[in-house]
Motif scaffolding. Structure first.
Motif, PDB file in Angstrom:
ATOM      1  N   LYS A   1      -6.313  33.308  36.280  1.00  0.00           N
ATOM      2  CA  LYS A   1      -6.618  34.713  36.554  1.00  0.00           C
ATOM      3  C   LYS A   1      -6.123  35.608  35.416  1.00  0.00           C
ATOM      4  O   LYS A   1      -4.955  35.584  35.054  1.00  0.00           O
ATOM      5  N   GLY A   2      -7.032  36.398  34.846  1.00  0.00           N
ATOM      6  CA  GLY A   2      -6.647  37.371  33.827  1.00  0.00           C
ATOM      7  C   GLY A   2      -6.236  36.779  32.498  1.00  0.00           C
ATOM      8  O   GLY A   2      -5.558  37.451  31.701  1.00  0.00           O
ATOM      9  N   LEU A   3      -6.651  35.542  32.214  1.00  0.00           N
ATOM     10  CA  LEU A   3      -6.215  34.882  30.983  1.00  0.00           C
ATOM     11  C   LEU A   3      -7.298  34.825  29.909  1.00  0.00           C
ATOM     12  O   LEU A   3      -7.116  34.171  28.875  1.00  0.00           O
ATOM     13  N   ASP A   4      -8.419  35.499  30.102  1.00  0.00           N
ATOM     14  CA  ASP A   4      -9.521  35.400  29.138  1.00  0.00           C
ATOM     15  C   ASP A   4      -9.096  35.828  27.739  1.00  0.00           C
ATOM     16  O   ASP A   4      -9.377  35.144  26.749  1.00  0.00           O
ATOM     17  N   ASN A   5      -8.436  36.976  27.635  1.00  0.00           N
ATOM     18  CA  ASN A   5      -8.027  37.469  26.317  1.00  0.00           C
ATOM     19  C   ASN A   5      -6.973  36.563  25.690  1.00  0.00           C
ATOM     20  O   ASN A   5      -7.006  36.286  24.482  1.00  0.00           O
ATOM     21  N   PHE A   6      -6.026  36.117  26.512  1.00  0.00           N
ATOM     22  CA  PHE A   6      -4.982  35.215  26.017  1.00  0.00           C
ATOM     23  C   PHE A   6      -5.593  33.912  25.522  1.00  0.00           C
ATOM     24  O   PHE A   6      -5.221  33.403  24.455  1.00  0.00           O
ATOM     25  N   ARG A   7      -6.540  33.362  26.287  1.00  0.00           N
ATOM     26  CA  ARG A   7      -7.193  32.110  25.898  1.00  0.00           C
ATOM     27  C   ARG A   7      -7.914  32.279  24.558  1.00  0.00           C
ATOM     28  O   ARG A   7      -7.783  31.443  23.656  1.00  0.00           O
ATOM     29  N   ALA A   8      -8.668  33.361  24.416  1.00  0.00           N
ATOM     30  CA  ALA A   8      -9.401  33.595  23.175  1.00  0.00           C
ATOM     31  C   ALA A   8      -8.433  33.729  21.999  1.00  0.00           C
ATOM     32  O   ALA A   8      -8.681  33.203  20.905  1.00  0.00           O
ATOM     33  N   GLU A   9      -7.333  34.434  22.225  1.00  0.00           N
ATOM     34  CA  GLU A   9      -6.338  34.615  21.166  1.00  0.00           C
ATOM     35  C   GLU A   9      -5.731  33.278  20.749  1.00  0.00           C
ATOM     36  O   GLU A   9      -5.613  32.973  19.553  1.00  0.00           O
TER      37      GLU A   9
END
Length: 509
Positions: free
Chosen positions: A235-243
């Motif tokens: 949950k809410g990790l899309d930006n972290f994953r992309a980074e």
């Protein structure tokens, strides 16, 4: 003296408080320290920070290495230890309890200004600080960590309970916590906090905020151990994953699909990983897969060409390339999004037998009321995609069975749903079929180990979404499918077949 007496390390005997805040075994702490350039432990100027101290194991093990590595520079042991503890080791505890535990583990005294401390400080904290702070609420959420005010606000917490407002990630400027720069940041952060959703059991990840904040301090090396679900979900990790997946400074990832291989007795869905980020590293990443006592290693990009998802297992990279070489349509184009008919899983306005008003078959699996899988619903309750009810379709539960032990099942038994039928949010529609025969053929494909293995390359949480099917190629539903046909079609070797079958269990029926 009895040489057979075993004196265990006390930090290896600590019981974890929960699966969210897990104590790091000394063996894992040392494995993470082994990733660092070892010359760091022979340099009197290198500084280390653990921003999420629990037992103090990282700082303790660093102290051991520095004590040995600096012996030539500072031959006097008392002088050497004084320099190490005062000038090189720093920590931020996550709770008052862990601050005392960490100081006891590092300084041999929970009060480093007391007579039993290895090095006497002028204050009761030493270099392991703890400050009780409160969340900053806005709209029912903490602006720093996203914690739920309903769960962690003053009215919800008894006096004396921890606020779980972790100082490191509640600082606008983390540089103000210590007036210095750090060469190495290392730790095992808290994993999640309740976000107030659902029945109170819903939680959101928090470990990524520690990684972000640590990078803001601009260390030369960063090592942390965190849940692995950031690879493709969470949950809410899309930006972290992309980074993370596009960060050329990611140097090493040690991956543990089965949490118990890293944290004995703990089960965290999707497993855990620890990584080394190096400011001067640019390029591919060394991926080390751990399974029981076996390891495989491969230096490769975090994102293979043409993919948007991290391929967890080294052995799967070549298999995926063989499948993608045929350029076939993939099942994520066929599978529905969640809540296909707008009917939630806990929907109860149905009848167990058809009548004039309730004439449409509803597939459900909520067992809170009774165990009937097929019930009947009125058309008015179908708020989305009502035309789909008139098509035959194959359904699969979005909740996967079993735990993290291999081999996995990946999915529950598929369901062939006749015309004039809908389903609750419990199910996803895998595809629409023109006949019962086509439906059976699709189900035969879903039951193959190949189908479920290709799902597993993305799936690392309990729930299934349409994105998990992005590597599964579409087949012709005019015939049934077997693993042997699929292995031959994609030219898989005996070793690759053996790997697939070690990961995925047969599906009965």
């Amino acid at each position: 003296m009895n040489n057979n007496i075993h004196n265990p390390d006390v930090l290896s005997c600590l019981a974890n408080l929960s699966s969210d805040e897990v104590f790091t075994p000394p063996e894992i702490a040392n494995a993470m320290l082994d990733l660092l350039p070892q010359e760091l432990f022979s340099d009197t100027s290198v500084t280390f920070l653990d921003p999420c101290c629990k037992s103090g194991v990282f700082l303790r093990e660093i102290a051991k290495r520095l004590n040995k590595g600096l012996e030539a520079h500072l031959p006097n042991r008392e002088e050497r230890l004084g320099h190490i503890f005062r000038n090189q080791l720093f920590g931020i505890a996550i709770t008052e309890l862990t601050s005392l535990l960490a100081r006891r583990g590092v300084y041999c005294s929970k009060y480093p200004n007391g007579p039993y401390s290895v090095v006497r400080f002028d204050n009761a904290e030493g270099n392991i600080r703890y400050k009780h702070i409160t969340h900053t609420w806005r709209g029912g959420k903490c602006v720093f960590c996203g914690a739920s005010q309903a769960a962690y606000g003053e009215q919800a917490r008894q006096e004396g309970l921890e606020s779980h407002a972790y100082e490191f990630i509640h600082a606008n400027n983390p540089n103000n916590l210590f007036p210095m720069n750090f060469d190495v940041i290392i730790g095992n952060p808290p994993y999640q906090l309740s976000d107030g959703g659902g029945d109170g059991s819903s939680a959101q990840p928090i470990y990524q905020k520690f990684v972000h904040q640590a990078k803001r301090l601009n260390p030369s090396h960063l090592a942390m151990i965190i849940p692995a679900r950031w690879y493709s979900g969470g949950k809410g990790l899309d930006n972290f994953r992309a980074e993370m997946l596009n960060d050329q400074c990611m140097k090493i990832i040690h991956d543990f699909p089965e949490t118990a291989d890293c944290f004995p007795g703990i089960n965290i869905r999707g497993g855990v990983c620890y990584f080394l980020w190096g400011k001067k590293h640019k390029g591919d990443c060394l991926i080390v897969n751990h399974k029981n006592s076996d390891t495989t290693k491969m230096v490769r990009p975090l994102l293979e060409k043409g993919t948007e998802t991290f391929i967890r297992h080294n052995a799967a990279v070549l298999i995926l390339s063989k499948v993608k070489a045929l350029h076939e349509e993939t099942m994520d184009n066929r599978v529905s999004s969640r809540l296909p008919f707008g009917i939630p899983s806990n929907f109860t306005n149905y009848t167990r037998h058809a009548d004039i008003e309730h004439s449409i078959i509803l597939y459900r699996s909520d067992r809170s009321k009774h165990s009937d899988k097929k019930v009947f619903v009125a058309p008015i309750n179908i708020t989305k995609n009502i035309k789909w009810k008139d098509s035959m379709k194959v359904l699969v539960s979005k909740a996967s069975p079993g735990n993290d032990e291999y081999p996995h099942a990946i999915i529950s038994a598929p369901v062939l749903a006749e015309k004039n039928s809908v389903c609750t949010e419990t199910y996803l529609i895998v595809d629409f079929v023109r006949s019962k025969e086509e439906g059976k053929n699709l189900i035969s494909y879903m039951k193959t180990r190949f189908f479920r293995f290709m799902m597993s390359l993305i799936k690392n949480t309990q729930n299934i979404s349409k994105g998990v099917f992005a590597f599964v190629p579409v087949q012709n539903w005019s015939k049934p499918w077997t693993d042997e046909e699929l292995y031959a079609k994609y030219g898989l070797t005996e070793e690759e077949i053996e790997f697939i079958e070690s990961m995925i269990r047969p599906m009965e029926g």
